[in-house]
Design a protein around this motif. Structure first.
Motif, PDB file in Angstrom:
ATOM      1  N   ILE A  17       0.819  -1.209   0.000  1.00 10.76           N
ATOM      2  CA  ILE A  17       0.000   0.000   0.000  1.00 10.76           C
ATOM      3  C   ILE A  17       0.855   1.263   0.000  1.00 10.76           C
ATOM      4  O   ILE A  17       0.349   2.360  -0.248  1.00 10.76           O
ATOM      5  CB  ILE A  17      -0.969   0.019   1.197  1.00 10.76           C
ATOM      6  CG1 ILE A  17      -0.208  -0.087   2.520  1.00 10.76           C
ATOM      7  CG2 ILE A  17      -2.010  -1.084   1.059  1.00 10.76           C
ATOM      8  CD1 ILE A  17      -1.070   0.108   3.742  1.00 10.76           C
TER       9      ILE A  17
ATOM     10  N   VAL B 261      -2.432  -6.162  -1.803  1.00  9.53           N
ATOM     11  CA  VAL B 261      -2.723  -6.539  -0.417  1.00  9.53           C
ATOM     12  C   VAL B 261      -2.595  -8.060  -0.265  1.00  9.53           C
ATOM     13  O   VAL B 261      -1.817  -8.559   0.549  1.00  9.53           O
ATOM     14  CB  VAL B 261      -4.132  -6.070   0.001  1.00  9.53           C
ATOM     15  CG1 VAL B 261      -4.499  -6.622   1.373  1.00  9.53           C
ATOM     16  CG2 VAL B 261      -4.214  -4.544  -0.004  1.00  9.53           C
TER      17      VAL B 261
ATOM     18  N   ALA C  53       3.151  -5.656   5.279  1.00  7.88           N
ATOM     19  CA  ALA C  53       2.088  -4.802   4.740  1.00  7.88           C
ATOM     20  C   ALA C  53       1.309  -5.545   3.660  1.00  7.88           C
ATOM     21  O   ALA C  53       1.307  -5.183   2.486  1.00  7.88           O
ATOM     22  CB  ALA C  53       2.672  -3.509   4.190  1.00  7.88           C
TER      23      ALA C  53
ATOM     24  N   ILE D 287      -2.425  -6.177   6.766  1.00  2.00           N
ATOM     25  CA  ILE D 287      -3.588  -5.446   6.255  1.00  2.00           C
ATOM     26  C   ILE D 287      -4.491  -6.420   5.521  1.00  2.00           C
ATOM     27  O   ILE D 287      -4.051  -7.125   4.602  1.00  2.00           O
ATOM     28  CB  ILE D 287      -3.169  -4.263   5.350  1.00  2.00           C
ATOM     29  CG1 ILE D 287      -4.413  -3.610   4.728  1.00  2.00           C
ATOM     30  CG2 ILE D 287      -2.166  -4.682   4.284  1.00  2.00           C
ATOM     31  CD1 ILE D 287      -4.103  -2.302   4.007  1.00  2.00           C
TER      32      ILE D 287
ATOM     33  N   GLU E 208      -7.583  -5.455   4.245  1.00  4.38           N
ATOM     34  CA  GLU E 208      -8.582  -4.647   3.544  1.00  4.38           C
ATOM     35  C   GLU E 208      -7.853  -3.896   2.433  1.00  4.38           C
ATOM     36  O   GLU E 208      -6.623  -3.902   2.364  1.00  4.38           O
ATOM     37  CB  GLU E 208      -9.231  -3.660   4.509  1.00  4.38           C
ATOM     38  CG  GLU E 208      -8.230  -2.708   5.167  1.00  4.38           C
ATOM     39  CD  GLU E 208      -8.881  -1.777   6.164  1.00  4.38           C
ATOM     40  OE1 GLU E 208     -10.082  -1.502   6.001  1.00  4.38           O
ATOM     41  OE2 GLU E 208      -8.190  -1.310   7.088  1.00  4.38           O
TER      42      GLU E 208
ATOM     43  N   GLY F  32      -6.428  -0.638   0.333  1.00 10.27           N
ATOM     44  CA  GLY F  32      -5.808   0.606   0.750  1.00 10.27           C
ATOM     45  C   GLY F  32      -6.596   1.819   0.297  1.00 10.27           C
ATOM     46  O   GLY F  32      -7.785   1.734  -0.043  1.00 10.27           O
ATOM     47  N   HIS F  33      -5.904   2.959   0.268  1.00 12.13           N
ATOM     48  CA  HIS F  33      -6.526   4.228  -0.097  1.00 12.13           C
ATOM     49  C   HIS F  33      -5.566   5.038  -0.949  1.00 12.13           C
ATOM     50  O   HIS F  33      -4.357   4.794  -0.951  1.00 12.13           O
ATOM     51  CB  HIS F  33      -6.888   5.035   1.161  1.00 12.13           C
ATOM     52  CG  HIS F  33      -7.876   4.365   2.048  1.00 12.13           C
ATOM     53  ND1 HIS F  33      -7.531   3.354   2.925  1.00 12.13           N
ATOM     54  CD2 HIS F  33      -9.219   4.555   2.193  1.00 12.13           C
ATOM     55  CE1 HIS F  33      -8.607   2.939   3.567  1.00 12.13           C
ATOM     56  NE2 HIS F  33      -9.644   3.652   3.151  1.00 12.13           N
TER      57      HIS F  33
ATOM     58  N   HIS G 221      -2.066   5.422   8.029  1.00 15.95           N
ATOM     59  CA  HIS G 221      -3.511   5.247   8.189  1.00 15.95           C
ATOM     60  C   HIS G 221      -3.858   3.796   8.507  1.00 15.95           C
ATOM     61  O   HIS G 221      -4.811   3.525   9.252  1.00 15.95           O
ATOM     62  CB  HIS G 221      -4.221   5.692   6.899  1.00 15.95           C
ATOM     63  CG  HIS G 221      -5.697   5.504   6.934  1.00 15.95           C
ATOM     64  ND1 HIS G 221      -6.559   6.345   7.605  1.00 15.95           N
ATOM     65  CD2 HIS G 221      -6.487   4.530   6.383  1.00 15.95           C
ATOM     66  CE1 HIS G 221      -7.801   5.919   7.460  1.00 15.95           C
ATOM     67  NE2 HIS G 221      -7.790   4.823   6.721  1.00 15.95           N
ATOM     68  N   HIS G 222      -3.075   2.873   7.967  1.00 16.09           N
ATOM     69  CA  HIS G 222      -3.347   1.453   8.181  1.00 16.09           C
ATOM     70  C   HIS G 222      -2.500   0.865   9.309  1.00 16.09           C
ATOM     71  O   HIS G 222      -2.407  -0.365   9.436  1.00 16.09           O
ATOM     72  CB  HIS G 222      -3.136   0.677   6.885  1.00 16.09           C
ATOM     73  CG  HIS G 222      -4.219   0.917   5.874  1.00 16.09           C
ATOM     74  ND1 HIS G 222      -5.429   0.267   5.903  1.00 16.09           N
ATOM     75  CD2 HIS G 222      -4.283   1.778   4.826  1.00 16.09           C
ATOM     76  CE1 HIS G 222      -6.190   0.690   4.908  1.00 16.09           C
ATOM     77  NE2 HIS G 222      -5.525   1.612   4.237  1.00 16.09           N
TER      78      HIS G 222
END
Length: 653
Positions: free
Chosen positions: A464, A476, A602, A618, A620, A622-623, A633-634
């Protein structure tokens, strides 16, 4: 010496040989009560024409470097290939034909590379055989550019409707046309039938026009039983400088009443009654699995011709060796997949002191390796600058002597072509793209593993931390998804020293593919203990802090090793005994049961959960945003990871 071009079987022998192939295939399927009789019965005339008049091969030595390659891309028709190999004297006795599709036989349901002498590649996943044939043809052109004195073979493939529908066929046919890969000749078994019924139910492409648009020589043979017409088309194809696509109209299940021309012939035995009726209509009176003496004698002559052509080539190679011994030795070394003595010193000189991304470290390794390994060739799916695989002028239709290949935005095609090049021999190959796009090439990577081919996949932008490109480009689940493919070596280095080690491991491996997982962002050059080179699973690639007493083990990979080191420093300040382990190859990692073991990566925690006490990762998407902000953020900061570890320790026994 008899020339295959001048030895022409009689019309009667041709028909007898075609019927032999048809009924050997039907007998195999009937004995197994499983398989695909229709394709072999329809395509037998084109296969016989090719093998009896054009294919240059030596059944006594299936690995002859300058043999023609033949790929049955429509691998469900494997019984046709097994019949050909049996007739021409490969190590495939009739007892193996009778064990078609049985456990442990040399006649598996689809052709499997390594199981059967004369099978050039594993086929069955439709389209990939065509793609590997393109790779073989490219390898031939590149070999001829380097060793013109001893190279002069072609690549042939038989494809079906399914091969042409699969998207990878578009990728590789476009690529082959762009490069003008003369010497590649593809015969299309145009029988208008798929498993579910008529091709027209789902596809109305003008395949001949399509291949012509790619820049191929194209031709139509209206009657797939007309051996003279097929022969003439093959002769014209051999004389054309472009790759050739021959559309041969056939009837699936030819000669089987009530079944021929229908999907019933595609994936089930004909049945004893229908098979007997087909043989009766053909005037076939021999018992099951029989080969007429006339056919056996003709194939023996043709095999002898192949052996004589091989002997002539050996004389040519001896003459080449006499005048160019260094080049001849290089040719032999590359085909044997032996590494030059200069490689390891060249790689070990790469390590730097300043922080840099492992994709940049990898670029330095690749440059150093290619300087001493001329057989190391490859490129990227249009991302060479980003993946660190810039390696000089690219191969083009006027110059195949270069080592760089511009695959274009064709990830699946790239990987399948690399498989074909590796199978051809004489090259070590690599391809690259962003890790997230491993999804596009995964089916070919799986075949790399299945065929034990040492293809190197350079997969960058590994987490991410990619940042602004957002979740579509932020992998991910991808590292974990590669680790679960049997036989794939997945290496995620954390600095220059580990990247050098990763390349050493990848190039030293000759029995399967390697995926190098590399960062976009810069990483610090921490010290790595000497144990990283021993292969000791528990100590592999551990940091200098390994000598402290172990109360807590933090295991991490790639860019998260530096994060783990920062976390460990804080924990030690609080009085904990902490060891940090960089798991370059997670498959070698073994947790110490006497320590609290915590992983930081990650990516997906699915594979770590069963190995460690606490898996930080992680699970989920990312952004979009700056990479460091997305990581924070994660939860990939020293403070956030410390909170997770403290929470775990508070509840741990």
């Amino acid at each position: 010496m008899t020339d295959i071009a001048t030895f022409v079987p009689s019309v009667a022998t041709d028909q007898l040989a075609v019927d032999t192939l048809r009924f050997l295939a039907a007998d195999m399927v009937e004995a197994a009560q499983s398989g695909h009789p229709g394709m072999p019965m329809g395509a037998a005339p084109m296969a016989w024409t090719l093998w009896s008049r054009h294919l240059r091969h030596d059944p006594a030595d299936p690995e002859w470097a300058d043999r023609d390659r033949f790929v049955l891309s429509a691998g469900h028709g494997s019984a046709l290939l097994y019949g050909l190999l049996h007739l021409f004297g490969y190590d495939l006795p009739v007892s193996e034909l009778k064990r078609f599709r049985q456990l442990g036989s040399r006649t598996p349901g689809h052709p499997e590379y390594g199981d059967t002498a004369g099978v050039e590649c594993t086929t069955g996943p439709l389209g990939q055989g065509l793609a590997m044939a393109v790779g073989m043809a490219l390898a031939e052109r590149m070999t001829a550019a380097r060793y013109p004195e001893i190279t002069g073979h072609r690549t042939y493939a038989i494809v079906g409707d399914g091969c042409l529908m699969e998207g990878v066929s578009h990728e590789v046919a476009s690529f082959a046309g762009h490069l003008g890969l003369g010497g590649l000749i593809v015969l299309w078994d145009d029988n208008e039938i798929t498993i579910d019924g008529a091709v027209g139910r789902s596809c109305s492409d003008d395949q001949v026009a399509r291949f012509a648009a790619y820049g191929w020589h194209t031709e139509v043979v209206a009657d797939g039983t007309d051996i003279a017409a097929i022969d003439a088309a093959l002769m014209r194809a051999k004389g054309d400088p472009r790759p050739s696509f021959l559309a041969v109209r056939t009837v699936i299940g030819h000669g089987a009443p009530g079944v021929a021309g229908t999907s019933k012939a595609h994936g089930a035995p004909l049945g004893a009654e229908q098979l007997a009726r087909a043989k009766e209509l053909a005037g076939w009176t021999l018992p099951s699995f029989a080969v007429p003496e006339q056919v056996a004698a003709t194939c023996a002559v043709l095999a002898t011709i192949g052996g004589e052509e091989h002997a002539t080539w050996l004389e040519e190679f001896a003459a080449f060796d006499a005048v160019a011994p260094e080049r001849a030795a290089e040719f032999r070394r590359a085909r044997a997949r032996l590494l030059p003595a200069e490689l390891l010193p060249a790689l070990e000189a790469v390590a730097a002191e300043a922080p840099r991304a492992t994709r940049q470290s990898s670029q330095a390794c690749l440059t150093a390796a290619m300087a001493v390994m001329p057989e190391l060739v490859g490129g990227s799916a249009d991302l060479a600058g980003s993946t660190g695989t810039v390696c000089g002028e690219v191969v083009n239709r006027d110059d195949f002597a270069s080592s760089a290949i511009a695959f274009g935005i064709r990830e699946f095609g790239m990987a399948a072509i690399l498989n074909g090049m590796s199978l051809h021999g004489g090259f070590r190959v690599f391809g690259s793209t962003f890790l997230v796009f491993a999804d596009y090439l995964r089916p070919a990577l799986r075949l790399s593993a299945l065929m034990k081919q040492p293809v190197i996949y350079v997969l960058t932008h590994d987490s991410i931390a990619v940042g602004e490109d957002g979740p579509t480009h932020q992998p991910v689940e991808h590292v974990e998804s590669l680790r679960v493919i049997p036989g794939v070596q997945v290496l995620r280095p954390a600095n220059d020293a580990e990247t050098v080690l990763a390349w050493e491991l990848a190039l030293s491996r000759v029995d399967g593919p390697t995926a190098l997982i590399l960062s976009r962002q810069s990483l610090p050059q921490f010290e790595v203990g000497i144990e990283s080179r021993t292969g000791d699973s528990a100590a592999d690639a551990e940091l200098a802090s390994a000598n402290v007493a172990r109360g807590i083990d933090i295991v991490a990979t790639g860019s998260e090793v530096a994060l783990a080191a920062g976390v460990a420093e804080r924990l030690r300040a609080e009085g904990y005994d902490v060891r940090v382990v960089s798991a370059l190859d997670r498959s070698r990692f073994i947790a110490d049961p006497s320590a609290h073991t915590i992983s930081i990566e990650a990516g997906s925690t699915a594979g770590w959960a069963g190995l460690v006490d606490l898996a930080i990762g992680i699970d989920e998407f990312g952004h979009s945003g700056p990479g460091d902000e997305v990581m924070a953020h994660h939860g990939f900061t020293v403070a956030a990871v410390l909170d997770r570890i403290r929470e775990y320790l508070d509840g741990a026994p």
